[in-house]
Design a protein around this motif. Structure first.
Motif, PDB file in Angstrom:
ATOM      1  N   ILE A 117       0.876  -1.167   0.000  1.00 20.44           N
ATOM      2  CA  ILE A 117       0.000   0.000   0.000  1.00 20.44           C
ATOM      3  C   ILE A 117       0.915   1.218   0.000  1.00 20.44           C
ATOM      4  O   ILE A 117       1.764   1.361   0.886  1.00 20.44           O
ATOM      5  CB  ILE A 117      -0.894   0.031   1.259  1.00 20.44           C
ATOM      6  CG1 ILE A 117      -1.800  -1.194   1.283  1.00 20.44           C
ATOM      7  CG2 ILE A 117      -1.696   1.339   1.317  1.00 20.44           C
ATOM      8  CD1 ILE A 117      -2.621  -1.327   2.556  1.00 20.44           C
ATOM      9  N   ASN A 119       1.436   5.006   0.539  1.00 21.57           N
ATOM     10  CA  ASN A 119       0.800   6.086   1.294  1.00 21.57           C
ATOM     11  C   ASN A 119       1.528   7.377   0.952  1.00 21.57           C
ATOM     12  O   ASN A 119       2.698   7.537   1.270  1.00 21.57           O
ATOM     13  CB  ASN A 119       0.958   5.756   2.796  1.00 21.57           C
ATOM     14  CG  ASN A 119       0.206   6.707   3.698  1.00 21.57           C
ATOM     15  OD1 ASN A 119      -0.840   7.242   3.324  1.00 21.57           O
ATOM     16  ND2 ASN A 119       0.726   6.896   4.895  1.00 21.57           N
ATOM     17  N   CYS A 142      -3.259   5.527  -0.946  1.00 16.32           N
ATOM     18  CA  CYS A 142      -3.612   5.994   0.384  1.00 16.32           C
ATOM     19  C   CYS A 142      -2.948   7.357   0.590  1.00 16.32           C
ATOM     20  O   CYS A 142      -1.865   7.594   0.063  1.00 16.32           O
ATOM     21  CB  CYS A 142      -3.056   4.958   1.381  1.00 16.32           C
ATOM     22  SG  CYS A 142      -3.548   5.210   3.080  1.00 16.32           S
ATOM     23  N   GLY A 188      -7.418   4.422   0.350  1.00 21.00           N
ATOM     24  CA  GLY A 188      -7.097   4.290   1.765  1.00 21.00           C
ATOM     25  C   GLY A 188      -6.834   5.667   2.361  1.00 21.00           C
ATOM     26  O   GLY A 188      -6.588   6.637   1.632  1.00 21.00           O
ATOM     27  N   LEU A 189      -6.918   5.739   3.670  1.00 25.14           N
ATOM     28  CA  LEU A 189      -6.659   6.991   4.383  1.00 25.14           C
ATOM     29  C   LEU A 189      -5.858   6.662   5.633  1.00 25.14           C
ATOM     30  O   LEU A 189      -6.133   5.662   6.311  1.00 25.14           O
ATOM     31  CB  LEU A 189      -7.991   7.662   4.753  1.00 25.14           C
ATOM     32  CG  LEU A 189      -7.938   8.909   5.650  1.00 25.14           C
ATOM     33  CD1 LEU A 189      -7.203  10.058   4.965  1.00 25.14           C
ATOM     34  CD2 LEU A 189      -9.359   9.349   6.028  1.00 25.14           C
ATOM     35  N   HIS A 190      -4.886   7.517   5.928  1.00 23.76           N
ATOM     36  CA  HIS A 190      -3.950   7.268   7.036  1.00 23.76           C
ATOM     37  C   HIS A 190      -3.716   8.551   7.810  1.00 23.76           C
ATOM     38  O   HIS A 190      -3.769   9.644   7.256  1.00 23.76           O
ATOM     39  CB  HIS A 190      -2.624   6.774   6.420  1.00 23.76           C
ATOM     40  CG  HIS A 190      -1.443   6.826   7.332  1.00 23.76           C
ATOM     41  ND1 HIS A 190      -0.561   7.884   7.360  1.00 23.76           N
ATOM     42  CD2 HIS A 190      -0.984   5.935   8.246  1.00 23.76           C
ATOM     43  CE1 HIS A 190       0.402   7.637   8.255  1.00 23.76           C
ATOM     44  NE2 HIS A 190       0.167   6.463   8.804  1.00 23.76           N
ATOM     45  N   PHE A 225     -14.007   3.842   0.662  1.00 27.91           N
ATOM     46  CA  PHE A 225     -12.701   3.513   1.235  1.00 27.91           C
ATOM     47  C   PHE A 225     -12.674   2.049   1.638  1.00 27.91           C
ATOM     48  O   PHE A 225     -13.645   1.537   2.186  1.00 27.91           O
ATOM     49  CB  PHE A 225     -12.419   4.410   2.453  1.00 27.91           C
ATOM     50  CG  PHE A 225     -11.984   5.782   2.041  1.00 27.91           C
ATOM     51  CD1 PHE A 225     -10.642   6.118   2.000  1.00 27.91           C
ATOM     52  CD2 PHE A 225     -12.922   6.733   1.638  1.00 27.91           C
ATOM     53  CE1 PHE A 225     -10.241   7.371   1.570  1.00 27.91           C
ATOM     54  CE2 PHE A 225     -12.526   7.988   1.220  1.00 27.91           C
ATOM     55  CZ  PHE A 225     -11.177   8.310   1.188  1.00 27.91           C
ATOM     56  N   TYR A 227      -9.697   0.906   3.205  1.00 25.36           N
ATOM     57  CA  TYR A 227      -8.574   0.758   4.136  1.00 25.36           C
ATOM     58  C   TYR A 227      -8.391   2.037   4.947  1.00 25.36           C
ATOM     59  O   TYR A 227      -8.362   3.137   4.389  1.00 25.36           O
ATOM     60  CB  TYR A 227      -7.315   0.478   3.315  1.00 25.36           C
ATOM     61  CG  TYR A 227      -6.038   0.443   4.102  1.00 25.36           C
ATOM     62  CD1 TYR A 227      -5.625  -0.709   4.757  1.00 25.36           C
ATOM     63  CD2 TYR A 227      -5.233   1.585   4.191  1.00 25.36           C
ATOM     64  CE1 TYR A 227      -4.446  -0.732   5.483  1.00 25.36           C
ATOM     65  CE2 TYR A 227      -4.049   1.563   4.913  1.00 25.36           C
ATOM     66  CZ  TYR A 227      -3.655   0.398   5.556  1.00 25.36           C
ATOM     67  OH  TYR A 227      -2.489   0.378   6.266  1.00 25.36           O
ATOM     68  N   ASN A 229      -6.044   3.580   8.206  1.00 26.01           N
ATOM     69  CA  ASN A 229      -4.893   3.327   9.076  1.00 26.01           C
ATOM     70  C   ASN A 229      -4.804   4.428  10.133  1.00 26.01           C
ATOM     71  O   ASN A 229      -4.627   5.598   9.809  1.00 26.01           O
ATOM     72  CB  ASN A 229      -3.625   3.273   8.208  1.00 26.01           C
ATOM     73  CG  ASN A 229      -2.409   2.858   8.989  1.00 26.01           C
ATOM     74  OD1 ASN A 229      -2.228   3.251  10.141  1.00 26.01           O
ATOM     75  ND2 ASN A 229      -1.546   2.081   8.366  1.00 26.01           N
TER      76      ASN A 229
END
Ligand SMILES: *Cc1c(COP(=O)(O)O)cnc(C)c1O
Length: 419
Positions: A117, A119, A142, A188-190, A225, A227, A229
């Motif tokens: 993934i 990011n 992400c 995805g978002l973190h 979304f 994922y 994190n």
């Protein structure tokens, strides 16, 4: 102050030290694995599955990564070396989180090759990544969110608005729109806004912030979304009077937030991730040394055969690491500065610390070196980096990294008589 207990006896430690010269870092494998399993148990409710990508930088040793992988952990990487370590132990694909910040193209290429993934740290990195990959983007991307003044930071990581990392809130909306319009379908978002934090409210607050944001992004952009994190940063009780975060309780509180945000909006299932490093291995590592000298001048000193090159945290940040003189836990106490041998006055493991009064030649153990211990080592003053030893219970142990030799140290110099 109360002592912290050791999992091994003095006799077991002496047996290891008779075969492996001190200093060395000793890791309690069973305790690391049990801790990792308890963490997974606390998040077993996550409908889309839970993963902790272990922050490889905390203890970048493949034997440790292999043990953690067996317990279900993935890897969190931000360099080529860390990606290669994951690859070597068979941590694969989306079990690898690659968090970039000031990243060169070859690292993006390796992360892509492994199916990690990716990011991104900035909106401009979308174009940089695309160029690095010869004109394409990964199927899934992400972004790292920096909430800036919308969230308070903590002491180690500082205020989010002072931190170099991540997208602003407005840039997130712009960035995901750009990806959506380019045909990217998987998102995805973190975020990562704390370090060594023992207050669970902090992590519940981070989850709430991200879960609500995902609901809003979905509503505004129509993207789903898969994922999320929440970052790492769960702290450990370095001091004997501190308490570890209750992982089961934390998992339960985050579930309640999930149910009332993502669950209520019908947006699941989403894979939920964390990327804790320190909390997984930190408490289960010990720097083992011998007392080399004692001196009394204006203060009293205990000098070890270990130095700041083996454990930088106390000298660099003034961090507390507990010290035990095994076998003398109940003996007389005395106040010392506990030092290493560097020509640097901040080469001290403890200042004005009351410890059990050791004799020259005694073993002395520094606690909580299983994260950012050996990993932060360096070679100033020509000091060599120590061995790492995996303790497997009773008298079983395995050297998982030998100590450096002077030949290693001089290997990059092409000079007669050295190396
Ligand atoms: C260092 C780091 C982590 C791990 O932090 P811990 O304090 O060890 O949990 C996770 N994610 C990122 C991006 C990091 O830089």
């Amino acid at each position: 102050m109360a002592d912290k207990s050791l999992p091994f006896t003095l006799a077991q430690l002496e047996a290891i030290a008779s075969q492996v010269p001190t200093p060395f870092h000793l890791y309690d494998e069973a305790a690391m694995v049990a801790n990792a399993r308890a963490f997974y148990q606390a998040f077993s409710w996550v409908p889309g599955g839970f993963i902790n990508h272990y922050a490889v930088k905390a203890l970048p040793n493949p034997y440790i990564l292999e043990a953690l992988k067996k317990a279900g952990l993935g890897g969190d990487c931000s360099s080529l070396a860390e990606l290669q370590l994951c690859e070597a132990v068979g941590i694969k694909g989306q079990d690898i989180m690659f968090t970039s910040n000031d990243t060169p193209a070859y690292e993006f290429q390796k992360a892509y090759e492994l199916g990690a993934i990716i990011n991104l740290d900035d909106i401009s990195h979308i174009a940089f990544l695309e160029k690095s990959l010869g004109g394409k983007l990964p199927d899934m991307l992400c972004f790292r969110y920096n909430p800036g003044p919308l969230k308070e930071g903590n002491a180690i990581i500082g205020k989010p608005e002072e931190a170099k990392y991540g997208f602003t809130r407005a840039q997130l909306f712009e960035g995901y729109r750009l990806l959506r319009d380019r045909g990217v379908k998987r998102f995805g978002l973190h975020t990562m806004v704390a370090s060594n934090e023992l207050n669970p409210d902090y992590f519940v607050g981070t989850a709430e912030m991200l879960f609500e944001l995902v609901v809003e992004l979905n509503r505004e952009l129509g993207i789903r979304f898969e994922y999320l994190n929440l970052g790492g940063g769960i702290g450990i009780p370095y001091r004997p009077n501190q308490t570890a975060v209750d992982l089961a309780a934390l998992g339960g509180r985050i579930k309640a937030v999930y149910d009332r945000t993502i669950g209520a909006a019908g947006l699941g299932p989403i894979r939920i991730a964390m990327e804790c490093g320190r909390m997984i291995t930190g408490p289960y590592g010990y720097l083992v040394s011998h007392v080399l000298h004692k001196k009394a001048i204006y203060k009293n000193y205990v000098g070890l055969d270990a130095c700041m090159a083996n454990l930088m945290r106390p000298g660099m940040y003034g961090s507390y690491h507990h010290i035990t003189v095994p076998g003398k836990e109940n003996g007389p106490k005395k106040v010392y500065d506990v030092t290493g041998s560097l020509c640097e006055n901040n080469d001290k493991f403890a200042v004005d610390r009351e410890i059990s009064d050791p004799a020259i030649g005694d073993l002395l153990v520094i606690h909580d070196t299983g994260a950012h211990g050996h990993a932060m080592g360096f070679n100033y003053n020509g000091k060599l980096r120590s061995a790492e030893v995996l303790w497997q219970g009773g008298s079983k142990f395995k050297v998982i990294r030998r100590a450096e030799t002077l030949a290693d140290h001089f290997a990059t110099l092409d000079y007669p008589g050295l190396g």
